[in-house]
Each structure stands twice: as structure tokens, then as C-alpha cells.
Design a protein around this motif. Structure first.
Motif, PDB file in Angstrom:
ATOM      1  N   PRO A 186       0.809  -1.230   0.000  1.00 58.55           N
ATOM      2  CA  PRO A 186       0.000   0.000   0.000  1.00 58.55           C
ATOM      3  C   PRO A 186       0.843   1.282   0.000  1.00 58.55           C
ATOM      4  CG  PRO A 186      -0.851  -1.573   1.596  1.00 58.55           C
ATOM      5  CD  PRO A 186       0.443  -2.138   1.081  1.00 58.55           C
ATOM      6  N   ASN A 187       0.427   2.224  -0.835  1.00 59.21           N
ATOM      7  CA  ASN A 187       1.056   3.545  -0.947  1.00 59.21           C
ATOM      8  C   ASN A 187       2.539   3.487  -1.303  1.00 59.21           C
ATOM      9  OD1 ASN A 187      -1.411   4.793  -0.223  1.00 59.21           O
ATOM     10  ND2 ASN A 187      -0.954   4.421   1.922  1.00 59.21           N
ATOM     11  N   THR A 188       2.931   2.440  -2.014  1.00 55.93           N
ATOM     12  CA  THR A 188       4.337   2.259  -2.386  1.00 55.93           C
ATOM     13  C   THR A 188       4.383   1.840  -3.851  1.00 55.93           C
ATOM     14  OG1 THR A 188       4.737   1.488  -0.131  1.00 55.93           O
ATOM     15  CG2 THR A 188       6.479   1.114  -1.720  1.00 55.93           C
ATOM     16  N   GLN A 189       5.180   2.561  -4.649  1.00 57.66           N
ATOM     17  CA  GLN A 189       5.275   2.248  -6.062  1.00 57.66           C
ATOM     18  C   GLN A 189       6.689   2.446  -6.582  1.00 57.66           C
ATOM     19  OE1 GLN A 189       2.666   4.489  -5.107  1.00 57.66           O
ATOM     20  NE2 GLN A 189       4.054   6.209  -4.990  1.00 57.66           N
ATOM     21  N   VAL A 190       6.955   1.866  -7.749  1.00 56.83           N
ATOM     22  CA  VAL A 190       8.210   2.137  -8.439  1.00 56.83           C
ATOM     23  C   VAL A 190       8.047   3.523  -9.044  1.00 56.83           C
ATOM     24  CG1 VAL A 190       9.761   1.448 -10.298  1.00 56.83           C
ATOM     25  CG2 VAL A 190       8.561  -0.309  -8.958  1.00 56.83           C
ATOM     26  N   ASN A 191       8.917   4.406  -8.653  1.00 56.47           N
ATOM     27  CA  ASN A 191       8.787   5.807  -9.007  1.00 56.47           C
ATOM     28  C   ASN A 191       9.786   6.174 -10.100  1.00 56.47           C
ATOM     29  OD1 ASN A 191       7.792   8.368  -8.723  1.00 56.47           O
ATOM     30  ND2 ASN A 191       7.879   8.270  -6.494  1.00 56.47           N
ATOM     31  N   VAL A 192       9.345   6.253 -11.347  1.00 54.70           N
ATOM     32  CA  VAL A 192      10.236   6.618 -12.438  1.00 54.70           C
ATOM     33  C   VAL A 192      10.720   8.065 -12.306  1.00 54.70           C
ATOM     34  CG1 VAL A 192       9.267   4.909 -14.008  1.00 54.70           C
ATOM     35  CG2 VAL A 192       8.344   7.208 -14.002  1.00 54.70           C
ATOM     36  N   ALA A 193      10.032   8.855 -11.509  1.00 55.90           N
ATOM     37  CA  ALA A 193      10.453  10.241 -11.277  1.00 55.90           C
ATOM     38  C   ALA A 193      11.839  10.306 -10.643  1.00 55.90           C
ATOM     39  CB  ALA A 193       9.444  10.962 -10.390  1.00 55.90           C
ATOM     40  N   MET A 194      12.221   9.279  -9.908  1.00 55.22           N
ATOM     41  CA  MET A 194      13.532   9.295  -9.251  1.00 55.22           C
ATOM     42  C   MET A 194      14.667   9.235 -10.266  1.00 55.22           C
ATOM     43  SD  MET A 194      12.707   9.876  -6.245  1.00 55.22           S
ATOM     44  CE  MET A 194      14.153   9.631  -5.236  1.00 55.22           C
ATOM     45  N   GLY A 195      14.461   8.536 -11.360  1.00 57.47           N
ATOM     46  CA  GLY A 195      15.458   8.522 -12.426  1.00 57.47           C
ATOM     47  C   GLY A 195      15.642   9.906 -13.026  1.00 57.47           C
ATOM     48  N   PHE A 196      14.531  10.604 -13.237  1.00 52.65           N
ATOM     49  CA  PHE A 196      14.586  11.978 -13.727  1.00 52.65           C
ATOM     50  C   PHE A 196      15.260  12.887 -12.696  1.00 52.65           C
ATOM     51  CE2 PHE A 196      12.645  16.225 -13.793  1.00 52.65           C
ATOM     52  CZ  PHE A 196      13.099  16.659 -15.030  1.00 52.65           C
ATOM     53  N   LEU A 197      14.996  12.650 -11.413  1.00 49.09           N
ATOM     54  CA  LEU A 197      15.600  13.461 -10.352  1.00 49.09           C
ATOM     55  C   LEU A 197      17.123  13.373 -10.376  1.00 49.09           C
ATOM     56  CD1 LEU A 197      15.214  15.276  -7.866  1.00 49.09           C
ATOM     57  CD2 LEU A 197      15.069  13.183  -6.491  1.00 49.09           C
ATOM     58  N   ALA A 198      17.648  12.205 -10.684  1.00 44.06           N
ATOM     59  CA  ALA A 198      19.105  12.049 -10.786  1.00 44.06           C
ATOM     60  C   ALA A 198      19.665  12.994 -11.850  1.00 44.06           C
ATOM     61  CB  ALA A 198      19.459  10.603 -11.104  1.00 44.06           C
ATOM     62  N   LEU A 199      18.997  13.053 -12.995  1.00 40.15           N
ATOM     63  CA  LEU A 199      19.433  13.952 -14.066  1.00 40.15           C
ATOM     64  C   LEU A 199      19.292  15.413 -13.644  1.00 40.15           C
ATOM     65  CD1 LEU A 199      20.354  14.379 -17.024  1.00 40.15           C
ATOM     66  CD2 LEU A 199      17.923  14.384 -17.637  1.00 40.15           C
ATOM     67  N   LEU A 200      18.169  15.758 -13.046  1.00 42.08           N
ATOM     68  CA  LEU A 200      17.937  17.133 -12.600  1.00 42.08           C
ATOM     69  C   LEU A 200      19.025  17.581 -11.625  1.00 42.08           C
ATOM     70  CD1 LEU A 200      15.748  19.415 -12.877  1.00 42.08           C
ATOM     71  CD2 LEU A 200      14.779  18.521 -10.768  1.00 42.08           C
ATOM     72  N   GLY A 201      19.357  16.726 -10.672  1.00 41.91           N
ATOM     73  CA  GLY A 201      20.401  17.060  -9.711  1.00 41.91           C
ATOM     74  C   GLY A 201      21.764  17.205 -10.357  1.00 41.91           C
ATOM     75  N   ALA A 202      22.075  16.321 -11.307  1.00 44.30           N
ATOM     76  CA  ALA A 202      23.383  16.361 -11.966  1.00 44.30           C
ATOM     77  C   ALA A 202      23.559  17.600 -12.835  1.00 44.30           C
ATOM     78  CB  ALA A 202      23.580  15.100 -12.806  1.00 44.30           C
ATOM     79  N   ILE A 203      22.472  18.117 -13.356  1.00 43.82           N
ATOM     80  CA  ILE A 203      22.561  19.307 -14.215  1.00 43.82           C
ATOM     81  C   ILE A 203      22.458  20.597 -13.404  1.00 43.82           C
ATOM     82  CG2 ILE A 203      21.486  20.603 -16.102  1.00 43.82           C
ATOM     83  CD1 ILE A 203      20.456  17.914 -17.182  1.00 43.82           C
ATOM     84  N   PHE A 204      21.481  20.670 -12.504  1.00 45.91           N
ATOM     85  CA  PHE A 204      21.162  21.941 -11.859  1.00 45.91           C
ATOM     86  C   PHE A 204      21.579  22.044 -10.396  1.00 45.91           C
ATOM     87  CE2 PHE A 204      18.130  21.503 -15.361  1.00 45.91           C
ATOM     88  CZ  PHE A 204      18.452  22.649 -16.074  1.00 45.91           C
ATOM     89  N   GLY A 205      21.993  20.950  -9.769  1.00 45.36           N
ATOM     90  CA  GLY A 205      22.493  21.007  -8.405  1.00 45.36           C
ATOM     91  C   GLY A 205      21.449  20.786  -7.330  1.00 45.36           C
ATOM     92  N   PRO A 206      21.872  20.934  -6.069  1.00 39.25           N
ATOM     93  CA  PRO A 206      21.039  20.552  -4.930  1.00 39.25           C
ATOM     94  C   PRO A 206      19.808  21.408  -4.685  1.00 39.25           C
ATOM     95  CG  PRO A 206      23.130  21.482  -4.186  1.00 39.25           C
ATOM     96  CD  PRO A 206      23.213  21.348  -5.667  1.00 39.25           C
ATOM     97  N   VAL A 207      19.874  22.692  -4.933  1.00 34.90           N
ATOM     98  CA  VAL A 207      18.722  23.565  -4.653  1.00 34.90           C
ATOM     99  C   VAL A 207      17.569  23.232  -5.591  1.00 34.90           C
ATOM    100  CG1 VAL A 207      17.883  25.949  -4.610  1.00 34.90           C
ATOM    101  CG2 VAL A 207      20.148  25.411  -3.681  1.00 34.90           C
ATOM    102  N   ALA A 208      17.853  23.210  -6.886  1.00 38.78           N
ATOM    103  CA  ALA A 208      16.793  22.927  -7.864  1.00 38.78           C
ATOM    104  C   ALA A 208      16.241  21.516  -7.678  1.00 38.78           C
ATOM    105  CB  ALA A 208      17.321  23.100  -9.289  1.00 38.78           C
ATOM    106  N   ALA A 209      17.114  20.525  -7.510  1.00 39.16           N
ATOM    107  CA  ALA A 209      16.649  19.139  -7.369  1.00 39.16           C
ATOM    108  C   ALA A 209      15.859  18.949  -6.081  1.00 39.16           C
ATOM    109  CB  ALA A 209      17.832  18.175  -7.407  1.00 39.16           C
TER     110      ALA A 209
END
Length: 186
Positions: free
Chosen positions: A36-59
Motif C-alpha cells: 500500500p502507498n508504495t510504487q516504483v517511481n520513475v520520477a527518481m530517475g529523472f531526479l538524478a538527471l535534474l540534480g546532476a545538471i542543476f544542483g542541490p537547490v533545484a533538485a
């Protein structure tokens, strides 16, 4: 002065667009795990890219906002312990920016292996230690329930980042011009 202002604008825009993308991915592309209330979150893969490009504040802000909006739309109110932990994970992914340096166009196996070990540890701390403990302290949830959710989320998010995040990082790095790769024609 101009560079600081342009970086601030870039961070704000990346945060807004990142939050929208994360919201859409969490809302419409999450894969149920059976817990319950637990899923495979593909958003986390995108978050890795967001953090690598824009850094900790944006991510950190993007995933915090995107997760809070998703919880509000889906459940009627955010589950703050998990929203805060997601924000912290976004910050941690963003802190990897200086080590990955994908803007240079080079992302070798050693950096990818380091990042994936790092993200597994970050996800473990967030989902197995912090989020379930916060649920117990703040929401008085049963320990066996929230630790099961935490372990499943740790595994699912680690796999999502290892597969989707790694692919996105590699593809993005390939779009960057490698430093020193251009030669002057005579």
C-alpha cells in the motif's frame, strides 16, 4: 553580478519545470508494487538527471514541490515525512553534480559506478531509516508497516535511478561537447 543573476533564474526555471515533470511522473507513470502507498517511481530517475545538471537547490525543491503536489492531488494532503525525505534525496543527488561533471561531456564507467553506489546509500538512508522513523514519531504509524514500505521504496527507487537515471545521465552527457574536443581549422 550578471552570472549570479542568470544562475538564479536558471535555478528557478529548473525548479518549476522539474517540479511539474516530477508531479506528472509520480501521478501518471508510477508502477504499483503491491505494498500500500508504495510504487516504483520513475520520477527518481529523472531526479538524478535534474540534480546532476542543476544542483542541490533545484533538485531538492523540485522533488519536494512535485511530491507534495502529487500527495495533495492523490490523497488530499501531503505525507510530510516522505515529502521531506524526497527533498533531502534531491539535495543529495544535486550534491553529486560537481563529482559527475556531466556538463563536460564525459561520463565514464567509474563515475556511473560511483553515482549508483552513492544513490543506493542515499536512498537507503532516506527510505529505510528516515522516512519510516518519521512516520512512527510523527504519525504514530505501526513500525512493521512503514519499515516494509521503506525497504520496498529503497529497492524500487534504487533500481529506478540505476536504470532510468543512468540512461538519462549518459544520454545527456553525450549531448555535451567535450572540453578540448574542438580544433581550430587552418
Amino acid at each position: 553580478m550578471q552570472n549570479k543573476q542568470s544562475n538564479s533564474i536558471r535555478t528557478v526555471v529548473a525548479t518549476g519545470i522539474g517540479a511539474a515533470v516530477i508531479f506528472v511522473l509520480m501521478k501518471f507513470v508510477a508502477i504499483p508494487t503491491g505494498i500500500p502507498n508504495t510504487q516504483v517511481n520513475v520520477a527518481m530517475g529523472f531526479l538524478a538527471l535534474l540534480g546532476a545538471i542543476f544542483g542541490p537547490v533545484a533538485a531538492g525543491l523540485a522533488v519536494f514541490i512535485g511530491h507534495a503536489l502529487n500527495d495533495f492531488v492523490t490523497y488530499g494532503s501531503p505525507w510530510w515525512t516522505w515529502v521531506v525525505v524526497d527533498g533531502l534525496i534531491g539535495v543529495a543527488f544535486g550534491l553529486a553534480k560537481n563529482r559527475l561533471k556531466i556538463e563536460n561531456g564525459v561520463l565514464g564507467k567509474a563515475k556511473l559506478i560511483w553515482f549508483n553506489i552513492y544513490q543506493i546509500i542515499v536512498n537507503f538512508i532516506g527510505w529505510v531509516l528516515l522516512a519510516p522513523t518519521g512516520d512512527i514519531i510523527i504519525y504514530h504509524e505501526p513500525a512493521n508497516k512503514v519499515y516494509l514500505q521503506g525497504v520496498v521504496t529503497w529497492i524500487a527507487d534504487s533500481i529506478s535511478v540505476a536504470i532510468i537515471g543512468t540512461i538519462l545521465l549518459v544520454l545527456y552527457a553525450r549531448t555535451r561537447t567535450q572540453r578540448g574536443s574542438l580544433t581550430k581549422e587552418r
